[in-house]
Motif scaffolding. Structure first.
Motif, PDB file in Angstrom:
ATOM      1  N   GLN A 233      42.491   3.655 -41.229  1.00  0.00           N
ATOM      2  CA  GLN A 233      43.558   2.983 -41.962  1.00  0.00           C
ATOM      3  C   GLN A 233      44.601   2.419 -41.007  1.00  0.00           C
ATOM      4  O   GLN A 233      45.104   1.324 -41.198  1.00  0.00           O
ATOM      5  N   GLU A 234      44.910   3.195 -39.976  1.00  0.00           N
ATOM      6  CA  GLU A 234      45.899   2.736 -39.000  1.00  0.00           C
ATOM      7  C   GLU A 234      45.417   1.440 -38.343  1.00  0.00           C
ATOM      8  O   GLU A 234      46.170   0.478 -38.213  1.00  0.00           O
ATOM      9  N   ARG A 235      44.144   1.427 -37.974  1.00  0.00           N
ATOM     10  CA  ARG A 235      43.599   0.250 -37.319  1.00  0.00           C
ATOM     11  C   ARG A 235      43.676  -0.960 -38.245  1.00  0.00           C
ATOM     12  O   ARG A 235      44.076  -2.046 -37.857  1.00  0.00           O
ATOM     13  N   GLU A 236      43.303  -0.717 -39.492  1.00  0.00           N
ATOM     14  CA  GLU A 236      43.280  -1.818 -40.457  1.00  0.00           C
ATOM     15  C   GLU A 236      44.688  -2.377 -40.663  1.00  0.00           C
ATOM     16  O   GLU A 236      44.904  -3.590 -40.661  1.00  0.00           O
ATOM     17  N   LEU A 237      45.651  -1.482 -40.811  1.00  0.00           N
ATOM     18  CA  LEU A 237      47.028  -1.902 -41.074  1.00  0.00           C
ATOM     19  C   LEU A 237      47.606  -2.626 -39.850  1.00  0.00           C
ATOM     20  O   LEU A 237      48.274  -3.645 -39.967  1.00  0.00           O
ATOM     21  N   ARG A 238      47.333  -2.080 -38.687  1.00  0.00           N
ATOM     22  CA  ARG A 238      47.769  -2.693 -37.444  1.00  0.00           C
ATOM     23  C   ARG A 238      47.241  -4.110 -37.319  1.00  0.00           C
ATOM     24  O   ARG A 238      47.951  -5.036 -36.959  1.00  0.00           O
ATOM     25  N   ASN A 239      45.961  -4.230 -37.623  1.00  0.00           N
ATOM     26  CA  ASN A 239      45.334  -5.534 -37.520  1.00  0.00           C
ATOM     27  C   ASN A 239      45.967  -6.500 -38.511  1.00  0.00           C
ATOM     28  O   ASN A 239      46.200  -7.669 -38.221  1.00  0.00           O
ATOM     29  N   ALA A 267      37.555  -5.743 -30.981  1.00  0.00           N
ATOM     30  CA  ALA A 267      38.322  -4.855 -31.851  1.00  0.00           C
ATOM     31  C   ALA A 267      37.423  -4.267 -32.937  1.00  0.00           C
ATOM     32  O   ALA A 267      37.524  -3.073 -33.268  1.00  0.00           O
ATOM     33  N   VAL A 268      36.543  -5.108 -33.483  1.00  0.00           N
ATOM     34  CA  VAL A 268      35.635  -4.621 -34.525  1.00  0.00           C
ATOM     35  C   VAL A 268      34.699  -3.556 -33.948  1.00  0.00           C
ATOM     36  O   VAL A 268      34.503  -2.483 -34.526  1.00  0.00           O
ATOM     37  N   ALA A 269      34.147  -3.853 -32.754  1.00  0.00           N
ATOM     38  CA  ALA A 269      33.250  -2.890 -32.127  1.00  0.00           C
ATOM     39  C   ALA A 269      33.969  -1.570 -31.875  1.00  0.00           C
ATOM     40  O   ALA A 269      33.433  -0.482 -32.167  1.00  0.00           O
ATOM     41  N   ALA A 270      35.193  -1.669 -31.341  1.00  0.00           N
ATOM     42  CA  ALA A 270      35.965  -0.456 -31.068  1.00  0.00           C
ATOM     43  C   ALA A 270      36.211   0.320 -32.356  1.00  0.00           C
ATOM     44  O   ALA A 270      36.118   1.559 -32.385  1.00  0.00           O
TER      45      ALA A 270
END
Lengths: 406, 222
Positions: A233-239, A267-270
């Motif tokens: 969720q953090e990654r998604e929100l950050r993005n 970023a997607v791979a990570a």
């Protein structure tokens, strides 16, 4: 009677309805102005809430009376001056001034403040004075000519000219009001945009963050699952907040090239590795972004495999990924501070590094450099020359956006 | 450089989330004996008053707060107390946020996901006069100082350009290397690495390069 105008006016003036109706009738009988006045009042007067209770202060009543007397006086003076040229100027001017005074008096405090504020910025007091005088002259001459034409000549042309002059005068007089109106419209538009943005943010937060929080509460028994949900969720929100194609650059998402850049792909791979192996992988990309071709796709897949290796074998909870895009080459470093290993002792049946990383890179003209030792962590350096220079994805930094009002 | 002092480093926490403040305080108090949290504040005004009163060594500063955020605290405290050191601590990854607090005078920037042990190390490092560059900050600075084709020529070569060595150090920082590892990699001393990083920090704060000044002025509050 017809639209309740007489009643409204009577209410407003605090007089009996009968008198108002009588005035209308009298005006109609004499000049026909009664009908016009009725129509205009009907169109322009705002309807008042029935529940409003009016009480007219004494002072106001006196002022109104004074104005009426003033108007009558000016009118009488004008007619007394008869057909002398002075009369034709002073009379209508008096009427116009009296009219303006009435308008001013009828405005409430807020409106008055707005008018003065509106008049000020458009060129200072001198300009305002010039404007008012010019407007008043136009109105006055218009009325004068109109009267002259009606009484003596009855020429239609003359009448039209007069009306035109009057209109110009009115427009000049009301410039501040128009300016204000346009400004109000702009303000309202801004408000609407702000409202729409707020709605968009709220909708997004609801769909993503709130849902995840609900899931986390249900999964609270499993720390690993909670960490995975929170990280995703953090990654998604950050993005969404800071990334390309996210909330900030939502306007640019139509650009098809932007969808598939090297930075996004990394970023997607990570993100996939983060989700699958429950650790943190946060790539840092330096230099202009590039759109993906076959070689770069292979580079991203090789980098992904290197991340997976680090996640599986290094025993760490964080992997560093650094990509540097230069005009003629791209370097990606995948590094962990984990167990490390002796490259020579890797069993032959493990194909991850040999095939997925090295094979992919060499097929597209790239190289792989491995730096590791037991206990020293591992760094995989992927090097991909791009002799054609590649196709830049727009520019990493879009031109400065228009500053939004705070 | 300073010799290690026996007295603990005093830290002042500025963050508008009380929950986060108590979390950091608990973690620092529990795991690190030589770093002591002496006070905390939840707003810009409280922070300015608290820092003036308690005179901490290091201020841990949140970037996003009402009333102007961390940059505002920096603007109001630094003229009066130039010896207080600031370390920005934020969830934001945006260049605008990172660069804005650095240019306002913070000596480092770390994200809130940092562990207590690493945070304590960062606090000690800024206290000793060094800079703290997270990999992402290093990436931003590299980007800002890169000479893109078509970019305007630097106005002040001393400030607007990184030396080759500074660039090497930054690159390794962005790759996730620690100072000691960078020193080993480049065959220089840790002390020299620190000097390079401090020099990069100074340039980041003072240079007029387009990206830096734009990022610093472009800051928006989310």
């Amino acid at each position: 009677m017809l639209a309740g105008v007489a009643g409204g006016v009577a209410d407003h003036l605090g007089a009996d309805v009968l008198w108002v109706r009588a005035a209308f009738v009298a005006l109609t009988a004499v000049t026909g102005a009664g009908v016009v006045a009725y129509g205009l009042l009907w169109i322009f007067m705002p309807q008042e809430d029935a529940s409003v209770v009016r009480d007219v202060p004494r002072r106001e009543r006196q002022q109104a009376l004074g104005l009426v007397v003033l108007g009558l006086g000016v009118g009488l003076a004008a007619s007394a001056l008869g057909n002398s040229a002075l009369g034709w100027i002073v009379g209508p001017l008096g009427v116009a001034v009296a009219g303006a005074a009435v308008v001013w008096r009828e405005a409430d405090e807020a409106q008055r403040r707005r008018w003065t504020a509106g008049a000020r910025p458009s060129g200072g007091w001198r300009a305002a004075l010039v404007r008012v005088v010019a407007g008043a002259l136009f109105v006055a001459s218009g009325i004068a000519v109109f009267l002259l034409g009606n009484l003596d000549l009855g020429q239609v042309q003359f009448g039209l000219l007069a009306v035109l002059a009057t209109l110009v005068g009115v427009v000049v007089l009301t410039v501040p009001w128009w300016v204000r109106l346009v400004r109000d419209l702009g303000e309202e538009r801004r408000q609407r945009i702000r409202e729409a943005e707020r709605a968009e943010i709220a909708a997004h937060l609801h769909d993503s963050v709130l849902q995840t929080l609900a899931l986390i509460q249900r999964q609270s028994a499993s720390p690993r699952e909670v960490a995975r949900l929170a990280r995703g969720q953090e990654r998604e929100l950050r993005n969404w907040l800071y990334g390309p194609g996210g909330y900030r650059r939502a306007g640019d998402t139509d650009d098809p090239a932007r969808q598939e850049g090297l930075a996004d792909a990394l970023a997607v791979a990570a993100g996939e590795v983060e989700d699958t192996y429950a650790l943190t992988v946060r790539p840092v990309v330096v230099g202009g972004d590039r759109s993906l071709d076959d070689a770069l796709r292979a580079l991203v897949l090789a980098a992904r495999e290197a991340m997976v290796n680090a996640a599986k074998h290094a025993g760490v909870d964080e992997v560093s990924v650094y990509a540097e895009v230069e005009p003629d080459e791209i370097n990606v470093f995948v590094r962990d501070r984990g167990a490390g290993f002796d490259p020579d002792s890797v069993p032959d049946d493990r194909h991850g590094l040999a095939d997925s990383v090295r094979g992919r890179m060499t097929r597209h003209g790239g190289t792989v450099e491995l730096r590791t030792a037991a206990g020293q962590g591992t760094e995989v350096h992927l090097h991909m020359p791009t002799p054609t220079g590649g196709v830049p994805v727009g520019v990493l930094d879009p031109p400065p956006r228009e500053q939004e009002p705070a | 450089m300073t010799t290690p002092t026996p007295a603990p480093t005093t830290v002042f926490l500025v963050d508008d989330h009380a929950l986060f403040r108590s979390g950091v305080r608990a973690e620092l108090d529990r795991s690190v004996p030589d770093v002591r949290v002496v006070g905390e504040a939840g707003s810009v005004a409280e922070a300015v008053a608290g820092i003036a009163h308690l005179r901490p060594d290091v201020v841990l500063l949140d970037v996003h707060m009402p009333d102007g955020g961390g940059a505002e605290v920096l603007r109001r405290v630094r003229p009066a107390q130039p010896d207080v050191v600031f370390l920005a601590l934020s969830v934001s990854d945006a260049a605008e946020d990172v660069i804005a607090v650095i240019r306002a005078g913070a000596r480092g920037y770390v994200t809130k996901t940092i562990s207590g042990r690493e945070l304590a190390a960062a606090v000690r490092r800024v206290r000793a006069g060094d800079a703290v560059f997270s990999p992402r900050l290093a990436g931003f600075v590299l980007d800002a100082f890169s000479d893109r084709p078509g970019a305007a020529p630097p106005g002040d070569p001393e400030l607007d350009r990184l030396t080759r060595r500074e660039r090497d150090v930054l690159r390794l920082l962005a790759r996730g290397y620690a100072y000691k590892e960078i020193a080993g990699e480049l065959f220089i001393s840790v002390k020299t690495v620190e000097t390079h990083v401090s020099s990069v920090l100074r340039k980041t704060q003072l240079s007029n390069r387009y990206e830096l000044s734009r990022w610093a002025s472009d800051r928006r509050l989310v």
